[in-house]
Write a protein that holds these residues in place. Structure first.
Motif, short mmCIF file in Angstrom:
data_model
loop_
_atom_site.label_atom_id
_atom_site.label_comp_id
_atom_site.label_asym_id
_atom_site.label_seq_id
_atom_site.Cartn_x
_atom_site.Cartn_y
_atom_site.Cartn_z
N ILE A 5 14.79 -2.13 2.20
CA ILE A 5 13.47 -1.68 2.85
C ILE A 5 13.11 -2.94 3.67
O ILE A 5 13.12 -4.03 3.34
N THR A 6 12.50 -2.82 4.77
CA THR A 6 11.89 -3.64 5.91
C THR A 6 10.60 -3.41 5.98
O THR A 6 10.21 -2.22 6.51
N VAL A 7 9.74 -4.35 5.60
CA VAL A 7 8.45 -4.22 5.84
C VAL A 7 7.71 -4.99 7.01
O VAL A 7 7.86 -6.18 7.10
N TYR A 8 7.28 -4.38 8.12
CA TYR A 8 6.57 -5.21 9.28
C TYR A 8 5.17 -5.12 8.95
O TYR A 8 4.52 -4.33 8.68
N VAL A 9 4.92 -6.50 9.31
CA VAL A 9 3.40 -6.89 9.18
C VAL A 9 2.76 -7.27 10.39
O VAL A 9 3.45 -8.27 10.96
N LEU A 10 1.84 -6.47 10.78
CA LEU A 10 1.27 -6.76 12.11
C LEU A 10 -0.22 -7.06 12.03
O LEU A 10 -1.03 -6.49 11.13
N SER A 11 -0.52 -7.94 12.81
CA SER A 11 -2.09 -8.54 12.62
C SER A 11 -2.47 -9.20 13.81
O SER A 11 -1.64 -9.80 14.83
N ASP A 12 -3.73 -9.17 14.03
CA ASP A 12 -4.57 -9.69 15.28
C ASP A 12 -4.95 -11.13 15.10
O ASP A 12 -5.55 -11.95 15.71
N GLN A 20 0.82 -10.79 2.09
CA GLN A 20 0.68 -10.87 0.52
C GLN A 20 0.55 -9.46 -0.04
O GLN A 20 1.29 -9.36 -1.17
N VAL A 21 -0.08 -8.53 0.56
CA VAL A 21 0.04 -7.18 0.17
C VAL A 21 1.47 -6.60 0.23
O VAL A 21 1.59 -6.07 -0.90
N ALA A 22 2.01 -6.70 1.07
CA ALA A 22 3.43 -6.20 1.43
C ALA A 22 4.33 -6.82 0.21
O ALA A 22 5.06 -5.97 -0.75
N LYS A 23 4.28 -7.89 -0.28
CA LYS A 23 5.16 -8.65 -1.21
C LYS A 23 4.69 -8.23 -2.58
O LYS A 23 5.19 -7.89 -3.41
N ALA A 24 3.24 -8.03 -2.74
CA ALA A 24 2.64 -7.53 -4.08
C ALA A 24 3.11 -6.15 -4.32
O ALA A 24 3.54 -5.77 -5.51
N ALA A 25 3.13 -5.31 -3.44
CA ALA A 25 3.48 -3.80 -3.46
C ALA A 25 5.06 -3.64 -3.72
O ALA A 25 5.42 -2.90 -4.53
N ILE A 26 5.80 -4.51 -2.80
CA ILE A 26 7.50 -4.71 -3.10
C ILE A 26 7.55 -5.01 -4.59
O ILE A 26 8.57 -4.31 -5.18
#
Length: 275
Positions: A5-12, A20-26
């Protein structure tokens, strides 16, 4: 079954929260292989479009912390178009806060950076006040937003710290008749120099308490009325030479004196002094 799985994190902003949320969920799934790709400072649809072009060829999800409504809607639209799950981390929190406060969020990007900048500016100002307290290093006079001058126990240090928490860099210089005032004082913009004076009997009382707290004889010359009058006379003459604003702190709380100084700074240097 493919377990990549690849998680793309977009932010302004910088995207640290989303990552951090992505890693915690994975971590709750322990896939054989995963990658988190962070894309900070997203400001327009073209950036988002290019990310989706990359993401559509992979097993991916897209997590975002973007508050601008136009960009948020574009992400949802593209997620539906390419059948890529998108996770909005900010909107649930914003909606809940709006429900409690009763008014809508600003939805402006970069506000957290401004908060961080303000915080670090305050820390820098506090460190400055400590470094240039009590005339320890006269180089601070040149760098300071405000320079406080006065005889001992005229609230120079507490005022410096209070003003530092308002983001002002403050140096303070003790005035003693036997010690020449630093030359840097006379080169400083007089509107940035604040002279502090006090009633001699008030100073006598404060100095006696100070000596007592140090376990010293409170009849020492430091606390005598004659000595205090000599120091005050010297300080007033010096303040006249400097042409600076003078404040009598005898019956003023630190907050009150600070308020007078801040008003003086705003009047002479504008509201941006508080930014």
């Amino acid at each position: 079954m493919d377990k990549n799985i690849t998680v793309y994190v977009l932010s302004d902003s910088i995207g640290e929260t989303g990552e951090q949320v992505a890693k915690a969920a994975i971590s709750q799934f322990n896939p054989e292989k995963y990658e988190v790709r962070r894309f900070p400072y997203i400001t327009d649809e073209n950036q988002i479009y290019e990310i989706f072009q990359e993401a559509k060829s992979e097993h991916s999800i897209l997590i975002y912390t973007i508050v601008i409504e136009r960009l948020r809607k574009y992400i949802i639209e593209k997620g539906n178009e390419y059948n890529i799950p998108t996770v909005d981390l900010m909107s649930p929190a914003l909606d809940a806060i709006e429900q409690v406060l009763g008014y809508q969020p600003k939805r402006e990007s970069g506000l957290i950076r401004r908060l961080d900048e303000k915080y670090f500016k305050k820390v820098e100002a506090v460190e400055f006040a400590v470094k240039y307290d009590d005339g320890k290093d006269t180089r601070g006079i040149k760098k300071a937003d405000i320079v406080l001058v006065g005889v001992s126990r005229t609230s120079k240090t507490p005022l410096s710290m209070y003003l530092a928490h308002k983001n002002f860099k403050v140096a303070n210089v003790p005035l003693v008749p036997e010690v020449p005032a630093p030359e840097e004082l006379f080169l400083k913009d007089k509107k940035r120099v604040i002279g502090l004076i006090a009633n001699p009997f008030k100073l006598n009382e404060i100095r006696q308490e100070r000596l007592k707290s140090l376990g010293l004889n409170n009849n020492a010359n430091y606390a005598s009325i004659d000595r205090i009058n000599l120091e005050l006379e010297y300080s007033k003459k010096l303040m006249e030479r400097l042409g600076c604003k003078v404040i009598d702190v005898s019956n003023k709380a630190v907050e009150e004196t600070a308020g007078i100084i801040i008003d003086h700074m705003k009047k002479n240097f504008g509201e941006e002094m508080l930014d």
